[in-house]
Scaffold this motif. Structure first.
Motif, short mmCIF file in Angstrom:
data_model
loop_
_atom_site.label_atom_id
_atom_site.label_comp_id
_atom_site.label_asym_id
_atom_site.label_seq_id
_atom_site.Cartn_x
_atom_site.Cartn_y
_atom_site.Cartn_z
N ARG A 147 0.84 -1.19 0.00
CA ARG A 147 0.00 0.00 0.00
C ARG A 147 0.89 1.25 0.00
NH1 ARG A 147 -5.34 -0.79 1.22
NH2 ARG A 147 -5.89 -2.89 1.92
N PRO A 148 0.37 2.37 -0.52
CA PRO A 148 1.15 3.61 -0.51
C PRO A 148 1.61 3.99 0.90
CG PRO A 148 -0.90 3.94 -1.72
CD PRO A 148 -0.94 2.56 -1.15
N CYS A 149 0.75 3.75 1.88
CA CYS A 149 1.07 4.11 3.26
C CYS A 149 2.13 3.19 3.86
CB CYS A 149 -0.18 4.11 4.13
SG CYS A 149 -1.03 2.52 4.19
N HIS A 150 2.38 2.06 3.25
CA HIS A 150 3.41 1.14 3.74
C HIS A 150 4.73 1.31 3.00
CE1 HIS A 150 0.00 -1.76 5.12
NE2 HIS A 150 0.25 -0.82 6.02
N ALA A 151 4.68 1.87 1.81
CA ALA A 151 5.87 1.91 0.96
C ALA A 151 6.49 3.31 0.82
CB ALA A 151 5.54 1.37 -0.43
N SER A 203 -8.14 -2.61 -5.33
CA SER A 203 -8.92 -2.08 -4.22
C SER A 203 -10.18 -2.92 -4.04
CB SER A 203 -9.31 -0.63 -4.50
OG SER A 203 -10.32 -0.21 -3.60
N GLY A 204 -10.25 -3.62 -2.92
CA GLY A 204 -11.43 -4.45 -2.63
C GLY A 204 -12.68 -3.61 -2.40
N HIS A 205 -12.52 -2.47 -1.74
CA HIS A 205 -13.67 -1.59 -1.52
C HIS A 205 -14.28 -1.14 -2.85
CE1 HIS A 205 -12.26 -1.33 2.61
NE2 HIS A 205 -13.35 -0.65 2.93
N THR A 206 -13.40 -0.73 -3.77
CA THR A 206 -13.88 -0.27 -5.08
C THR A 206 -14.49 -1.41 -5.86
OG1 THR A 206 -12.17 1.44 -5.11
CG2 THR A 206 -13.21 0.88 -7.22
N LEU A 207 -13.81 -2.55 -5.87
CA LEU A 207 -14.31 -3.71 -6.60
C LEU A 207 -15.71 -4.09 -6.14
CD1 LEU A 207 -13.93 -6.11 -8.54
CD2 LEU A 207 -12.64 -7.25 -6.74
N HIS A 208 -15.89 -4.18 -4.84
CA HIS A 208 -17.20 -4.56 -4.32
C HIS A 208 -18.25 -3.46 -4.55
CE1 HIS A 208 -15.02 -7.86 -2.43
NE2 HIS A 208 -16.17 -8.48 -2.58
N ALA A 209 -17.87 -2.22 -4.40
CA ALA A 209 -18.82 -1.14 -4.65
C ALA A 209 -19.32 -1.18 -6.10
CB ALA A 209 -18.19 0.22 -4.33
N VAL A 210 -18.40 -1.40 -7.03
CA VAL A 210 -18.78 -1.47 -8.45
C VAL A 210 -19.67 -2.68 -8.71
CG1 VAL A 210 -17.89 -1.81 -10.80
CG2 VAL A 210 -16.80 -0.15 -9.28
N VAL A 211 -19.29 -3.83 -8.17
CA VAL A 211 -20.08 -5.05 -8.37
C VAL A 211 -21.48 -4.89 -7.78
CG1 VAL A 211 -20.29 -7.45 -7.58
CG2 VAL A 211 -18.16 -6.68 -8.60
N GLY A 234 -4.91 7.42 1.55
CA GLY A 234 -3.55 6.89 1.51
C GLY A 234 -3.46 5.38 1.46
N LEU A 235 -4.56 4.71 1.10
CA LEU A 235 -4.60 3.26 1.14
C LEU A 235 -4.37 2.57 -0.20
CD1 LEU A 235 -7.70 2.99 3.48
CD2 LEU A 235 -5.28 2.75 4.12
N HIS A 236 -4.60 3.31 -1.29
CA HIS A 236 -4.48 2.72 -2.62
C HIS A 236 -3.90 3.72 -3.61
CE1 HIS A 236 -6.55 -1.10 -2.06
NE2 HIS A 236 -7.40 -0.46 -1.28
N TYR A 237 -3.32 3.16 -4.65
CA TYR A 237 -2.87 3.93 -5.80
C TYR A 237 -4.05 4.08 -6.76
CZ TYR A 237 1.74 2.66 -4.09
OH TYR A 237 2.86 2.50 -3.31
N LEU A 292 -8.69 2.01 -10.43
CA LEU A 292 -9.09 1.88 -11.84
C LEU A 292 -9.25 0.42 -12.23
CD1 LEU A 292 -9.65 3.19 -14.58
CD2 LEU A 292 -7.19 3.11 -15.01
N MET A 293 -8.29 -0.42 -11.89
CA MET A 293 -8.39 -1.83 -12.26
C MET A 293 -9.51 -2.53 -11.49
SD MET A 293 -6.54 -2.34 -14.78
CE MET A 293 -6.88 -4.09 -14.85
N ALA A 294 -9.74 -2.15 -10.26
CA ALA A 294 -10.85 -2.72 -9.50
C ALA A 294 -12.18 -2.36 -10.17
CB ALA A 294 -10.83 -2.22 -8.06
N THR A 295 -12.26 -1.16 -10.72
CA THR A 295 -13.47 -0.74 -11.44
C THR A 295 -13.68 -1.58 -12.68
OG1 THR A 295 -13.23 1.52 -10.60
CG2 THR A 295 -14.61 1.23 -12.57
#
Length: 175
Positions: free
Chosen positions: A89-93, A110-118, A149-152, A157-160
């Motif tokens: 994650r950005p906050c870890h790296a 991003s699991g949050h984004t993936l599930h929100a889109v689905v 700060g959790l995702h790039y 975009l790819m989760a979408t």
């Protein structure tokens, strides 16, 4: 595959720093996006799946079961992809502060984004009038993941793209 992710990470780090600093410095940005992100943890989606059958009867139950099945497939796919890519994650790296605690250590997708889109796409297929609330909520959840700060951006975009593929593929199967 790791080399292209490393290069992409370098390109996106500047965007992540800028957005994360905006959230750190402005509470009026941080708190609403933290709240929206928390909704994306599942609270909103599970509540919607319980409510649809109560409001729409059998069609609502069918939509909820469809959302649940597609969401389960999305969970398996996203967990597999996170394990394969192991993108920090950005906050870890980097020198980026996570404004909320991450749920796991990896970033892509991003699991949050993936599930929100689905969940949104499937629900809107059954009940198009829900789009006025689900589309903005999904966009806000996706934005929140970068701002916090959790995702790039590419994680989101790819989760979408994956989420749209899964949801529309499942709709075509159910038909």
């Amino acid at each position: 595959m790791q080399a292209w992710l490393h290069h992409l990470t370098e390109l996106e780090t500047t965007v992540c720093r800028l957005w994360s600093r905006s959230g750190q410095q402005r509470r009026w940005i941080r708190y609403p996006f933290a709240f929206v992100s928390r909704l994306g943890d599942g609270v909103f989606w599970y509540s919607l799946m319980v409510t649809l059958p109560l409001v729409y009867g059998l069609t609502g139950l069918q939509a909820s079961l469809h959302m649940l099945a597609t969401g389960g497939l999305a969970l398996l796919l996203y967990k597999s992809l996170k394990g394969l890519t192991r993108r920090p994650r950005p906050c870890h790296a980097h020198d980026i502060t996570a404004l909320v605690p991450p749920l796991d250590q990896y970033s892509f997708p991003s699991g949050h984004t993936l599930h929100a889109v689905v969940f949104s796409s499937v629900a809107i297929t059954y009940f198009p009038l829900l789009a006025w609330i689900l589309v903005p909520l999904t966009i806000l959840i996706a934005l929140s993941r970068v701002i916090l700060g959790l995702h790039y951006p590419s994680d989101v975009l790819m989760a979408t793209v994956i989420g749209l593929g899964l949801s529309y593929g499942s709709v075509a199967l159910v038909g």
